[in-house]
Design an enzyme around this catalytic site. Structure first.
Site, short mmCIF file in Angstrom:
data_model
loop_
_atom_site.label_atom_id
_atom_site.label_comp_id
_atom_site.label_asym_id
_atom_site.label_seq_id
_atom_site.Cartn_x
_atom_site.Cartn_y
_atom_site.Cartn_z
CD GLU A 59 -2.93 -0.87 -0.17
OE1 GLU A 59 -2.99 0.25 -0.71
OE2 GLU A 59 -3.52 -1.85 -0.63
CE1 TYR A 142 -7.06 2.67 -0.89
CE2 TYR A 142 -4.72 3.04 -0.46
CZ TYR A 142 -5.74 2.29 -1.02
OH TYR A 142 -5.45 1.13 -1.67
CG ASP A 160 -8.58 3.38 -4.93
OD1 ASP A 160 -9.79 3.17 -5.05
OD2 ASP A 160 -7.72 2.94 -5.73
CB CYS A 225 -18.24 -2.57 -17.31
SG CYS A 225 -18.70 -1.99 -15.66
#
Length: 314
Positions: A59, A142, A160, A225
């Site tokens: 991260e 975040y 994010d 999608c």
DNA sequence: CATTCGTGGTC
DNA sequence: TGACCAAGAAT
């Protein structure tokens, strides 16, 4: 994967309902999570053996840096410092050197600082608590949510840039989210969060991956999608972004470029470097001095007597 | 809330 | 080819 049950309600599909997000949330979770199960990338920090420390390191590295560039550095990093205490026992300058060209090297310093704090305050284990994660250097809203969710399976809104864009399009119906994260976005993210902890953590990872692979900033591929049929932006005809242009980031000639050049010299050197060697990296003396001062002030560079400089030993 | 902070790839 | 973008945080 809670099977969403549609509320009994007679109006047309797009009519305003008492609970505006009720249908939206239920209709999004299952398709996105199912899509994720099939198409998620096999990234090292997603494997079980990564552990909380691996998740946390990833991260830090992924803050504003693409996956492809993180991968090799991540592997070397964890091989060298498999536990927080291993990194904490080494010099911060070694973290800066190992960071290589990932950019924003203060992240390396903060990751080292976080490792020290974990070693001192948390017995060497990455904390599980969101507030304790947030208290570590380099961890903001975040990253705290991401580590808690990805490493520990907790229920947090992980907001994010990818998720913000997915929500902006699928739910709000606009091409791009606002420049800065708004309270409305946080509220929406919380409202869309599945109740069940396990489902919530899958949803966090899945919605992020959807933004990274399908619902990209440019050249989005709505054909692939899983929620294209419900996407408010697509249904509205994919209108162009309105409002203030999203600030471009110039780089050439900035202090950042100068800092980058100076630090690159020190990263490569394994002995203190004379100022004359740094002076060769930039012609303009005022900006050059300002950049070097900034690096020292940030703790990225350690000045030594005799006009020598090196990465920080402590 | 706006700025600062690296680096490299893409179209 | 230069503008835009990439799993943000700190101030």
């Amino acid at each position: 994967m809670t099977a969403p049950t549609k509320p009994p309600h007679n109006g047309p599909a797009n009519s305003p309902s008492v609970s505006p997000l009720g249908e939206t949330a239920g209709d999004l979770h299952a398709p996105v999570i199912d899509w994720f199960e099939e198409h998620a990338r096999d990234l090292p920090w997603r494997r079980p053996e990564a552990g909380p420390w691996g998740v946390m390191v990833s991260e830090f590295m992924l803050q504003q840096t693409p996956v492809n560039r993180v991968l090799p550095v991540y592997e070397q990093w964890l091989a060298r410092w498999p536990r927080p205490a291993d990194l904490a026992a080494d010099a911060p300058g070694e973290a800066v050197r190992a960071w290589g060209r990932l950019g924003y090297p203060r992240r390396a310093l903060r990751l080292h600082g976080a490792a020290v704090a974990i070693t001192e305050r948390h017995d060497g284990d990455v904390p599980t608590d969101h507030a304790q994660l947030l208290a570590l250097p380099g961890i903001g809203e975040y990253t705290a949510a991401a580590v808690a969710s990805f490493a520990y399976g907790q229920r947090h809104a992980v907001l994010d840039t990818n998720v913000r864009r997915v929500f902006a399009r699928a739910v709000t119906g606009v091409q791009y989210p606002p420049n800065a994260t708004t309270a409305a976005e946080r509220r929406l993210a919380r409202a869309l969060l599945p109740d069940d902890e396990h489902t919530a953590s899958r949803w966090a990872a899945a919605s992020m991956e959807l933004g990274a692979l399908i619902c990209t900033a440019k050249n989005e591929t709505c054909q692939r999608c899983p929620i294209a049929a419900q996407c408010a932006w697509r249904l509205a005809g994919k209108p162009d972004h309105e409002g203030p242009p999203r600030r471009g980031q110039t780089y050439a000639g900035t202090d950042r470029q100068v800092r980058g050049r100076l630090l690159a010299v020190l990263r490569e050197a394994h002995a203190p470097v004379p100022q004359s060697a740094l002076d060769r990296m930039w012609h303009e003396p005022v900006q050059r001095a300002r950049a070097l001062d900034g690096l020292v002030a940030d703790g990225l560079v350690e000045p030594l007597p005799g006009g020598l400089y090196r990465l920080p030993l402590a």
